[in-house]
Design a protein around this motif. Structure first.
Motif, mmCIF file in Angstrom:
data_model
loop_
_atom_site.group_PDB
_atom_site.id
_atom_site.type_symbol
_atom_site.label_atom_id
_atom_site.label_comp_id
_atom_site.label_asym_id
_atom_site.label_seq_id
_atom_site.Cartn_x
_atom_site.Cartn_y
_atom_site.Cartn_z
ATOM 1 N N SER A 8 0.842 -1.203 0.000
ATOM 2 C CA SER A 8 0.000 0.000 0.000
ATOM 3 C C SER A 8 0.871 1.244 0.000
ATOM 4 O O SER A 8 0.975 1.935 -0.996
ATOM 5 C CB SER A 8 -1.051 -0.014 1.111
ATOM 6 O OG SER A 8 -0.545 -0.476 2.325
ATOM 7 N N SER A 9 1.580 1.529 1.092
ATOM 8 C CA SER A 9 2.428 2.730 1.092
ATOM 9 C C SER A 9 3.812 2.463 0.503
ATOM 10 O O SER A 9 4.483 3.387 0.032
ATOM 11 C CB SER A 9 2.593 3.250 2.519
ATOM 12 O OG SER A 9 3.431 2.376 3.248
ATOM 13 N N GLY A 10 4.262 1.221 0.559
ATOM 14 C CA GLY A 10 5.609 0.899 0.105
ATOM 15 C C GLY A 10 6.636 0.963 1.223
ATOM 16 O O GLY A 10 7.812 0.641 1.027
ATOM 17 N N ALA A 11 6.189 1.375 2.425
ATOM 18 C CA ALA A 11 7.121 1.530 3.552
ATOM 19 C C ALA A 11 7.759 0.202 3.960
ATOM 20 O O ALA A 11 8.954 0.154 4.266
ATOM 21 C CB ALA A 11 6.403 2.151 4.745
ATOM 22 N N THR A 12 6.963 -0.875 3.946
ATOM 23 C CA THR A 12 7.491 -2.188 4.330
ATOM 24 C C THR A 12 8.561 -2.646 3.345
ATOM 25 O O THR A 12 9.592 -3.184 3.737
ATOM 26 C CB THR A 12 6.359 -3.238 4.397
ATOM 27 O OG1 THR A 12 5.341 -2.734 5.264
ATOM 28 C CG2 THR A 12 6.858 -4.567 4.919
ATOM 29 N N LEU A 13 8.300 -2.402 2.063
ATOM 30 C CA LEU A 13 9.300 -2.766 1.053
ATOM 31 C C LEU A 13 10.588 -1.998 1.300
ATOM 32 O O LEU A 13 11.679 -2.585 1.359
ATOM 33 C CB LEU A 13 8.782 -2.442 -0.358
ATOM 34 C CG LEU A 13 7.637 -3.282 -0.907
ATOM 35 C CD1 LEU A 13 7.355 -2.879 -2.354
ATOM 36 C CD2 LEU A 13 7.969 -4.775 -0.819
ATOM 37 N N ALA A 14 10.474 -0.683 1.443
ATOM 38 C CA ALA A 14 11.646 0.170 1.623
ATOM 39 C C ALA A 14 12.446 -0.266 2.846
ATOM 40 O O ALA A 14 13.680 -0.320 2.814
ATOM 41 C CB ALA A 14 11.217 1.633 1.752
ATOM 42 N N ALA A 15 11.737 -0.618 3.926
ATOM 43 C CA ALA A 15 12.408 -1.042 5.159
ATOM 44 C C ALA A 15 13.179 -2.343 4.949
ATOM 45 O O ALA A 15 14.078 -2.676 5.723
ATOM 46 C CB ALA A 15 11.392 -1.213 6.276
ATOM 47 N N ASN A 16 12.827 -3.076 3.901
ATOM 48 C CA ASN A 16 13.505 -4.345 3.613
ATOM 49 C C ASN A 16 14.390 -4.259 2.373
ATOM 50 O O ASN A 16 14.718 -5.267 1.763
ATOM 51 C CB ASN A 16 12.486 -5.464 3.482
ATOM 52 C CG ASN A 16 11.885 -5.838 4.822
ATOM 53 O OD1 ASN A 16 12.498 -6.555 5.601
ATOM 54 N ND2 ASN A 16 10.707 -5.305 5.122
ATOM 55 N N GLN A 17 14.759 -3.027 2.005
ATOM 56 C CA GLN A 17 15.641 -2.782 0.858
ATOM 57 C C GLN A 17 15.107 -3.408 -0.429
ATOM 58 O O GLN A 17 15.848 -3.988 -1.218
ATOM 59 C CB GLN A 17 17.065 -3.278 1.143
ATOM 60 C CG GLN A 17 17.798 -2.510 2.244
ATOM 61 C CD GLN A 17 17.751 -3.256 3.568
ATOM 62 O OE1 GLN A 17 18.107 -4.421 3.645
ATOM 63 N NE2 GLN A 17 17.307 -2.576 4.615
ATOM 64 N N LEU A 18 13.782 -3.265 -0.614
ATOM 65 C CA LEU A 18 13.148 -3.767 -1.831
ATOM 66 C C LEU A 18 12.456 -2.608 -2.533
ATOM 67 O O LEU A 18 12.061 -1.636 -1.891
ATOM 68 C CB LEU A 18 12.111 -4.849 -1.492
ATOM 69 C CG LEU A 18 12.634 -6.109 -0.798
ATOM 70 C CD1 LEU A 18 11.470 -6.934 -0.257
ATOM 71 C CD2 LEU A 18 13.477 -6.942 -1.758
#
Ligand code: ATP
Ligand code: ZN
Length: 226
Positions: free
Chosen positions: A173-183
């Motif tokens: 949704s926000s992309g925050a989880t991806l960013a936090a995992n270097q994705l």
């Protein structure tokens, strides 16, 4: 064939992102229930429409088995289970009847930040972790890509760091989880939102009228919320 019933049953998520908005939406449609918030079953008061509070994963199956008449579930979950049924040759057993304007998210491919994304050809021979194996397999097949689908039930986003997959296919949704995992997200497989799901065939008993009435009320309420 499920037996005739004169009360309607709607399955919604017990806990989680869709639980509260689903209940509010049905309340806005004029439904009310005897207070039993922590129970699996809520008995309808204003109308003969009962609620079943379950895990979202169980909702498509409850409709397929005729245990529930309607369900509120993410299009992602409905499509995944529909695709899984089709892959093993089962007929369609439910359909999305209405988009409900909440629970928006995307099912996306996400790759490690350091990848330079050039297109789906890059996926050949790669391992992709996901909780949506049937949607992903169909998507890959439609593009003629031969990649390995690694099914995980949760924590998909850490798979690349753990070395169990090269990339992932997950809800964003926000992309925050991806960013936090270097994705980083690179391809969208599905635009999802919460939907009202129902059977492919309307039951021919007292429920048919209730279902039509509820759909009419829903159309009024969802439009106003827009
Ligand atoms: P349950 O215990 O019922 O199995 P769950 O953990 O599978 O819950 P939730 O995380 O509550 O489910 O998500 C329910 C639905 O919310 C998803 O299937 C999806 O349609 C929607 N959703 C919206 N945004 C997101 C997001 N960022 N991540 C995951 N799901 C999202
Ligand atoms: Zn779930």
């Amino acid at each position: 064939n499920a037996p005739a019933r004169d009360r309607l049953r709607i399955a919604i998520q017990k806990n989680g992102r869709l639980a509260e908005p689903a209940r509010s939406l049905l309340t806005a449609c004029g439904l009310s229930w005897r207070q039993s918030r922590d129970k699996l079953f809520c008995y309808g008061e204003s109308l003969p429409v009962d609620l079943l509070l379950v895990r979202d994963d169980d909702i498509p199956g409850l409709i397929a088995d005729g245990v529930c008449d309607f369900g509120i579930v993410g299009r992602n979950e409905l499509d995944e289970q529909g695709a899984a049924r089709r892959r093993i040759g089962l007929p369609d057993a439910y359909q999305a009847l209405r988009g409900l304007n909440f629970g928006q998210c995307r099912l996306m491919l996400a790759v490690p930040d350091e990848w330079e994304w050039t297109g789906v050809e890059q996926l050949a021979g790669k391992r992709i972790a996901t909780s949506y194996p049937a949607i992903l397999a169909d998507w890959l097949a439609a593009r003629g890509v031969d990649a390995q689908v690694v099914e995980l039930s949760g924590s998909v986003e850490i798979a690349p760091r753990l070395g169990t997959a090269d990339l992932i296919c997950d809800l964003v949704s926000s992309g925050a989880t991806l960013a936090a995992n270097q994705l980083k997200p690179v391809e969208t497989l599905l635009e999802s939102e919460a939907v009202l799901a129902g059977p492919v065939k309307t039951p021919d008993d007292a429920r048919a009228g209730l279902m039509a009435m509820l759909l009419r009320r829903l159309d009024g309420v969802v439009k106003v919320q827009d």
